[in-house]
Design a protein around this motif. Structure first.
Motif, PDB file in Angstrom:
ATOM      1  N   GLY A 137       0.812  -1.211   0.000  1.00 14.84           N
ATOM      2  CA  GLY A 137       0.000   0.000   0.000  1.00 14.84           C
ATOM      3  C   GLY A 137       0.843   1.257   0.000  1.00 14.84           C
ATOM      4  N   LEU A 138       1.927   1.254   0.774  1.00 16.65           N
ATOM      5  CA  LEU A 138       2.832   2.406   0.761  1.00 16.65           C
ATOM      6  C   LEU A 138       3.473   2.566  -0.604  1.00 16.65           C
ATOM      7  CD1 LEU A 138       4.351   4.698   2.102  1.00 16.65           C
ATOM      8  CD2 LEU A 138       6.005   3.021   2.976  1.00 16.65           C
ATOM      9  N   LYS A 139       3.872   1.462  -1.226  1.00 19.23           N
ATOM     10  CA  LYS A 139       4.438   1.536  -2.572  1.00 19.23           C
ATOM     11  C   LYS A 139       3.419   2.129  -3.548  1.00 19.23           C
ATOM     12  CE  LYS A 139       7.798  -2.279  -2.357  1.00 19.23           C
ATOM     13  NZ  LYS A 139       8.955  -1.473  -2.838  1.00 19.23           N
ATOM     14  N   ALA A 140       2.155   1.752  -3.383  1.00 16.74           N
ATOM     15  CA  ALA A 140       1.110   2.287  -4.260  1.00 16.74           C
ATOM     16  C   ALA A 140       0.907   3.786  -4.018  1.00 16.74           C
ATOM     17  CB  ALA A 140      -0.197   1.525  -4.049  1.00 16.74           C
ATOM     18  N   VAL A 141       0.893   4.194  -2.748  1.00 20.01           N
ATOM     19  CA  VAL A 141       0.752   5.609  -2.420  1.00 20.01           C
ATOM     20  C   VAL A 141       1.901   6.416  -3.009  1.00 20.01           C
ATOM     21  CG1 VAL A 141       0.852   7.261  -0.502  1.00 20.01           C
ATOM     22  CG2 VAL A 141      -0.636   5.256  -0.340  1.00 20.01           C
ATOM     23  N   MET A 142       3.100   5.842  -3.014  1.00 16.81           N
ATOM     24  CA  MET A 142       4.275   6.530  -3.540  1.00 16.81           C
ATOM     25  C   MET A 142       4.391   6.419  -5.061  1.00 16.81           C
ATOM     26  SD  MET A 142       5.582   7.804  -0.816  1.00 16.81           S
ATOM     27  CE  MET A 142       7.207   8.326  -1.347  1.00 16.81           C
ATOM     28  N   GLY A 143       3.445   5.725  -5.713  1.00 17.23           N
ATOM     29  CA  GLY A 143       3.458   5.589  -7.161  1.00 17.23           C
ATOM     30  C   GLY A 143       4.454   4.580  -7.680  1.00 17.23           C
ATOM     31  N   GLU A 144       4.937   3.677  -6.825  1.00 15.60           N
ATOM     32  CA  GLU A 144       5.953   2.710  -7.239  1.00 15.60           C
ATOM     33  C   GLU A 144       5.343   1.463  -7.866  1.00 15.60           C
ATOM     34  OE1 GLU A 144       8.338   1.926  -3.832  1.00 15.60           O
ATOM     35  OE2 GLU A 144       8.900   4.026  -3.538  1.00 15.60           O
ATOM     36  N   ILE A 145       4.095   1.154  -7.524  1.00 18.60           N
ATOM     37  CA  ILE A 145       3.401   0.021  -8.135  1.00 18.60           C
ATOM     38  C   ILE A 145       1.983   0.456  -8.485  1.00 18.60           C
ATOM     39  CG2 ILE A 145       4.752  -1.694  -6.860  1.00 18.60           C
ATOM     40  CD1 ILE A 145       2.276  -2.164  -5.098  1.00 18.60           C
ATOM     41  N   GLU A 146       1.356  -0.291  -9.379  1.00 17.06           N
ATOM     42  CA  GLU A 146      -0.023   0.001  -9.743  1.00 17.06           C
ATOM     43  C   GLU A 146      -0.983  -0.600  -8.721  1.00 17.06           C
ATOM     44  OE1 GLU A 146      -0.773  -1.282 -13.698  1.00 17.06           O
ATOM     45  OE2 GLU A 146       0.649   0.132 -14.614  1.00 17.06           O
ATOM     46  N   ASP A 147      -2.113   0.050  -8.563  1.00 12.77           N
ATOM     47  CA  ASP A 147      -3.142  -0.405  -7.624  1.00 12.77           C
ATOM     48  C   ASP A 147      -4.501  -0.053  -8.213  1.00 12.77           C
ATOM     49  OD1 ASP A 147      -4.491  -1.254  -5.321  1.00 12.77           O
ATOM     50  OD2 ASP A 147      -4.187   0.666  -4.295  1.00 12.77           O
ATOM     51  N   PRO A 148      -4.922  -0.773  -9.241  1.00 11.08           N
ATOM     52  CA  PRO A 148      -6.134  -0.387  -9.985  1.00 11.08           C
ATOM     53  C   PRO A 148      -7.376  -0.269  -9.116  1.00 11.08           C
ATOM     54  CG  PRO A 148      -4.917  -2.093 -11.163  1.00 11.08           C
ATOM     55  CD  PRO A 148      -4.284  -1.972  -9.820  1.00 11.08           C
ATOM     56  N   SER A 149      -7.547  -1.153  -8.148  1.00 15.32           N
ATOM     57  CA  SER A 149      -8.749  -1.119  -7.315  1.00 15.32           C
ATOM     58  C   SER A 149      -8.656  -0.100  -6.187  1.00 15.32           C
ATOM     59  CB  SER A 149      -9.009  -2.504  -6.712  1.00 15.32           C
ATOM     60  OG  SER A 149      -8.033  -2.809  -5.732  1.00 15.32           O
ATOM     61  N   GLY A 150      -7.452   0.353  -5.877  1.00 17.33           N
ATOM     62  CA  GLY A 150      -7.258   1.271  -4.747  1.00 17.33           C
ATOM     63  C   GLY A 150      -7.249   0.577  -3.399  1.00 17.33           C
ATOM     64  N   ALA A 151      -7.378  -0.762  -3.386  1.00 17.84           N
ATOM     65  CA  ALA A 151      -7.474  -1.488  -2.120  1.00 17.84           C
ATOM     66  C   ALA A 151      -6.184  -1.404  -1.313  1.00 17.84           C
ATOM     67  CB  ALA A 151      -7.833  -2.944  -2.385  1.00 17.84           C
ATOM     68  N   LEU A 152      -5.037  -1.436  -1.985  1.00 14.75           N
ATOM     69  CA  LEU A 152      -3.775  -1.384  -1.259  1.00 14.75           C
ATOM     70  C   LEU A 152      -3.563  -0.009  -0.634  1.00 14.75           C
ATOM     71  CD1 LEU A 152      -1.499  -3.327  -3.768  1.00 14.75           C
ATOM     72  CD2 LEU A 152      -2.429  -4.163  -1.593  1.00 14.75           C
ATOM     73  N   ARG A 153      -3.835   1.047  -1.388  1.00 14.41           N
ATOM     74  CA  ARG A 153      -3.699   2.399  -0.830  1.00 14.41           C
ATOM     75  C   ARG A 153      -4.634   2.592   0.356  1.00 14.41           C
ATOM     76  NH1 ARG A 153      -3.593   3.526  -6.370  1.00 14.41           N
ATOM     77  NH2 ARG A 153      -5.788   4.204  -6.331  1.00 14.41           N
ATOM     78  N   GLN A 154      -5.864   2.117   0.208  1.00 16.23           N
ATOM     79  CA  GLN A 154      -6.830   2.259   1.290  1.00 16.23           C
ATOM     80  C   GLN A 154      -6.383   1.486   2.526  1.00 16.23           C
ATOM     81  OE1 GLN A 154      -9.254   4.234   1.520  1.00 16.23           O
ATOM     82  NE2 GLN A 154     -10.698   3.457   3.045  1.00 16.23           N
ATOM     83  N   GLY A 155      -5.809   0.304   2.321  1.00 17.49           N
ATOM     84  CA  GLY A 155      -5.334  -0.490   3.449  1.00 17.49           C
ATOM     85  C   GLY A 155      -4.210   0.185   4.203  1.00 17.49           C
ATOM     86  N   PHE A 156      -3.329   0.857   3.476  1.00 18.38           N
ATOM     87  CA  PHE A 156      -2.243   1.583   4.145  1.00 18.38           C
ATOM     88  C   PHE A 156      -2.784   2.800   4.886  1.00 18.38           C
ATOM     89  CE2 PHE A 156       0.769   5.119   4.116  1.00 18.38           C
ATOM     90  CZ  PHE A 156       1.818   4.567   4.836  1.00 18.38           C
TER      91      PHE A 156
END
Length: 323
Positions: A176-195
């Motif tokens: 989730g942190l990687k997704a927030v930082m733009g390092e990986i894709e997170d199409p559903s947003g679930a990882l960002r939301q979890g972080f």
């Protein structure tokens, strides 16, 4: 003649009155936040469990995150510690250091978000402090919970022969942190939301009280926090990474990695999952699995060991450490 500037930041006492007095919910022990102390509402037949944790912008969450997400993270990482102790939260104290990057409306958004969190989890604010800082924003909280007398679940209760469990998916906080930082894709947003909005496992309170001989929340990383239980208990732990539960997004990410060992180690070391890692006697396995927990190893005499595909290896520190 012009009126007061609505964007002008009030002094400390004005901010307390506007932003934080409503969070007391009228609790008499808060003394309307007009005093230098508070009265802790003690309940007969309960032990008081206390935890303290701080978050710093740029360290525990990226700079520029919304005030709402910062408030949720501040609240929930503290509640996660109480969840691991089998405690029911009821109140908190806080110290807030506002940076220059936090104008009045952003501070108001933080306070409104705290009110939402307090209603959701059933807590009242008893007091604290507010200051200004030339450095980054920082919030420190002291959170109070209740548990039956002598019922706190310690880290030090595991014994050889106990089974190692984790309460839910591991690695989403790190991804989730990687997704927030733009390092990986997170199409559903679930990882960002979890972080940004971790879920403290307060729902497991009764199960943990009944089953767990030792427990901790997964904040530093699964490998590190399982090791904390073993060290505190004076025994070793064997952790099988192949048994580690993963969410759908984490499984998809893992499947795309060229080095499975390195990827699994990252998931198990990244931290910020706020699941519960615990020890329990083998006879409690059915109850714990019915509650959604997964068996991932066992506690043993002698040194700890991390296994992957049946082979032991050395993962390094296995989690986050402040310098």
């Amino acid at each position: 003649m012009s009126g007061p500037d609505p964007a002008r930041i009030p002094d400390e006492f004005g901010q307390i009155a506007e932003l934080f007095r409503p969070l007391t919910g009228g609790e008499p022990g808060a003394l309307d936040l007009l005093d230098d102390a508070a009265v802790l509402p003690v309940q007969a037949g309960s032990d008081i469990v206390v935890t303290q944790d701080a978050i710093v912008e740029g360290v525990h969450f990226p700079e520029g995150e919304s005030a709402e997400d910062a408030a949720a993270r501040f609240f929930r990482v503290n509640l996660s510690d109480l969840a691991a102790k089998g405690a029911e939260p009821f109140a908190w104290l806080q110290s807030i250091a506002w940076s220059k990057a936090w104008p009045l409306e952003r501070r108001r958004s933080f306070a409104r978000a705290l009110a939402v969190e307090a209603r959701e989890f059933g807590l009242v604010l008893l007091g604290g402090d507010t200051v200004s800082t030339p450095g980054p924003f920082m919030a420190s909280g002291t959170f109070f919970g209740r548990c039956p007398p002598g019922g706190i679940i310690r880290r030090s209760g595991a014994r050889p022969g106990d089974v190692l469990f984790v309460s839910g998916p591991v690695g989403d906080g790190w991804l989730g942190l990687k997704a927030v930082m733009g390092e990986i894709e997170d199409p559903s947003g679930a990882l960002r939301q979890g972080f940004r909005r971790p879920q403290p496992r307060l729902d497991l309170r009764e199960t943990l009280r009944d089953c767990a001989s030792a427990a901790a929340d997964v904040s530093d990383g699964l490998i590190a926090d399982a090791g904390h239980l073993a060290t505190a208990s004076g025994c070793g732990v064997c952790l099988d990474l192949e048994q580690m539960p993963l969410s759908g997004p984490a499984q998809a990410w893992l499947g795309a990695q060229p080095d499975r060992l390195t990827a699994l180690t990252g998931l198990a070391s990244g931290g910020d999952d706020y699941q519960i890692v615990l020890a329990a006697p083998a006879g409690k396995r059915q109850r714990l699995e019915a509650a959604g927990c997964t068996r991932i190893g066992e506690f043993v005499e002698g040194p700890s060991e991390i296994r992957l595909a049946g082979v032991a290896y050395a993962p390094g520190p296995g989690g986050w450490r402040h310098e």
